[in-house]
Design an enzyme around this catalytic site. Structure first.
Site, short mmCIF file in Angstrom:
data_model
loop_
_atom_site.label_atom_id
_atom_site.label_comp_id
_atom_site.label_asym_id
_atom_site.label_seq_id
_atom_site.Cartn_x
_atom_site.Cartn_y
_atom_site.Cartn_z
N HIS A 114 0.88 -1.17 0.00
CA HIS A 114 0.00 0.00 0.00
C HIS A 114 0.92 1.22 0.00
O HIS A 114 1.67 1.40 -0.95
CB HIS A 114 -0.90 -0.09 1.23
CG HIS A 114 -2.20 0.63 1.11
ND1 HIS A 114 -3.27 0.38 1.91
CD2 HIS A 114 -2.60 1.62 0.29
CE1 HIS A 114 -4.28 1.17 1.59
NE2 HIS A 114 -3.89 1.94 0.61
N ASN A 269 -3.53 10.20 -2.08
CA ASN A 269 -2.15 10.35 -1.57
C ASN A 269 -1.56 11.72 -1.87
O ASN A 269 -1.90 12.35 -2.86
CB ASN A 269 -1.24 9.29 -2.20
CG ASN A 269 -1.55 7.93 -1.63
OD1 ASN A 269 -2.05 7.83 -0.52
ND2 ASN A 269 -1.23 6.91 -2.38
C1 LIG Z 1 -2.25 6.18 -1.40
O1 LIG Z 1 -3.01 5.82 -2.24
C2 LIG Z 1 -3.94 4.77 -1.98
C3 LIG Z 1 -4.89 4.55 -2.92
O2 LIG Z 1 -6.08 4.55 -2.41
C4 LIG Z 1 -4.78 4.80 -1.11
O3 LIG Z 1 -5.78 3.80 -1.01
C5 LIG Z 1 -3.86 4.77 -0.22
O4 LIG Z 1 -4.82 4.65 0.28
C6 LIG Z 1 -2.93 5.93 -0.24
N1 LIG Z 1 -1.97 5.82 0.55
C7 LIG Z 1 -1.02 5.35 0.12
C8 LIG Z 1 -0.08 5.31 0.87
O5 LIG Z 1 -0.83 4.98 -0.83
#
Ligand SMILES: *[C@@H]1O[C@H](CO)[C@@H](O)[C@H](O)[C@H]1NC(C)=O
Ligand SMILES: *[C@@H]1O[C@H](CO)[C@@H](O)[C@H](O)[C@H]1NC(C)=O
Ligand SMILES: *[C@@H]1O[C@H](CO)[C@@H](O)[C@H](O)[C@H]1NC(C)=O
Length: 354
Positions: A114, A269
């Site tokens: 993730h 993000n």
């Molecule tokens: C970043 O993007 C993703 C995509 O949803 C998201 O679900 C995630 O939740 C965010 N965090 C990270 C670290 O990626």
């Protein structure tokens, strides 16, 4: 009397649920038209077509990209493939994505990456911290990056009772990081109920080997997290509340809220442009299409740039917007010099020259 109280409580509960359902519907349905906005020169990256959830670029221009996230309620185009970490060298004329080998001894089949965050120590060794969801659990994996071998050596798995449903991470010291928790329930159904009822109970956590603590709470769904260039502020995206919290970082790692920047679109993000300090936000302009995925009528993508985020009047501009014909469900945009990579939850990855 008892009956009257029970009826009143029931009535109040139903009214609350009704109100939350209406608010939820308003939050996830957008009637706004998705325009087509893109920098001059953009193309899709070969080999990264089933997600590029998070992207972190080193000061040297090497980009780490996590791909293959399986997340309850989100589409996955390759549900049976384990997740992987890719590398791109943005100094190249025509950068290509290359998979990073992971050392023996780590269960690669259960990698479900993730959020990621790179950390460079005093000796210039690069460590990659990866939020992992093996079998839908949450761990933080620490890898050492071997540039010559293009590989990741697994060093450590961090687990903690407060490290649950972790979404994103920002590393600020050896084994010292902030992480966001985006939900309480892991079951898809309960998580949806949780999202609709909007309990504001997700949080930001500080982790170090000596101390683990909740440092900010009350988010609808704390998602992306990153740090300002001067390392004095932490930016947290509250995805369903459609805003970014600017938090001041204190010497004891506690966070206090400076301000909230409302964006009116679901913010996923966050990254910071190393040249300007601007915040770049990957957003979901039509979340309903993300919750109910139809490849014929896909969710779109959106990247916003927020300038002067600490001032009274932060300026928000659109860097990229697409109705899903090119790029679906953007989560993150990361910039190195005049080059930008846009990642997605489950779809392709776009490279643009700004
Ligand atoms: C970043 O993007 C993703 C995509 O949803 C998201 O679900 C995630 O939740 C965010 N965090 C990270 C670290 O990626
Ligand atoms: C993406 O997923 C599809 C469907 O599973 C698969 O055919 C394709 O090879 C995958 N692409 C990559 C680059 O992994
Ligand atoms: C998306 O935009 C493209 C080009 O701008 C257009 O051809 C297409 O019909 C649009 N798709 C939808 C679903 O609106």
């Amino acid at each position: 009397m008892g009956k009257l109280v029970a009826l009143t409580v029931l009535g109040a509960t139903l009214a609350l649920i009704g109100e939350r359902l209406l608010t939820f519907r308003a939050r996830v349905t957008t009637s706004r038209e998705i325009k087509s906005i893109e920098p001059q020169s953009c193309h899709l990256i070969a080999g990264l077509e089933n997600g590029s959830e998070d992207i972190d670029i080193l000061p040297s221009g090497l980009a780490f990209i996590s791909t293959g996230l399986k997340y309850p309620g989100m589409p996955s185009l390759a549900p049976d493939k384990p997740g992987r970490i890719f590398l791109m060298d943005l100094n190249e004329q025509n950068p290509k994505a290359q998979v990073l080998e992971i050392s023996e001894g780590f269960d690669k089949d259960s990698l479900n990456p993730h959020g990621i965050s790179a950390f460079i120590d005093k000796d210039n060794t690069v460590y990659l911290y990866v939020v992992n969801h093996p079998h839908m659990d949450s761990t933080v994996e620490i890898f050492k990056f071997e540039e010559q071998q293009r590989s990741l050596i697994h060093l450590k798995t961090i687990k903690h009772e407060l490290l649950k449903s972790v979404n994103d991470i920002v590393v600020l010291g050896p084994e010292k990081f902030y992480a966001t928790r985006d939900r309480y329930f892991t079951s898809h159904f309960l998580a949806l109920v949780e999202m609709i009822l909007d309990f504001h109970w997700t949080y930001v956590l500080f982790y170090s080997p000596e101390e683990v603590k909740v440092v900010a709470q009350g988010f609808s769904s704390a998602n992306g997290i990153t740090v300002s260039l001067d390392q004095k502020y932490i930016y947290v995206a509250d995805v369903t509340a459609k805003n970014i919290h600017v938090m001041k970082k204190h010497d004891n790692w506690d966070l206090t809220q400076e301000k909230v920047i409302h964006l009116g679109t679901l913010v996923d993000n966050l990254t910071v442009d190393p040249a300007t300090g601007d915040i770049l936000a990957g957003c979901h302009p039509n979340p309903m299409k993300l919750l109910i995925y139809n490849p014929e009528d896909p969710p779109g993508s959106e990247v916003l740039r927020i300038q002067d985020s600490l001032s009274d009047n932060p300026r928000v501009s659109t860097v990229y917007e697409n109705n899903g014909s090119v790029l679906q469900a953007s989560t993150v945009a990361s910039v190195y010099q005049k080059k930008m990579l846009i990642g997605t939850i489950f779809h392709k990855t776009l490279y643009c020259e700004l």
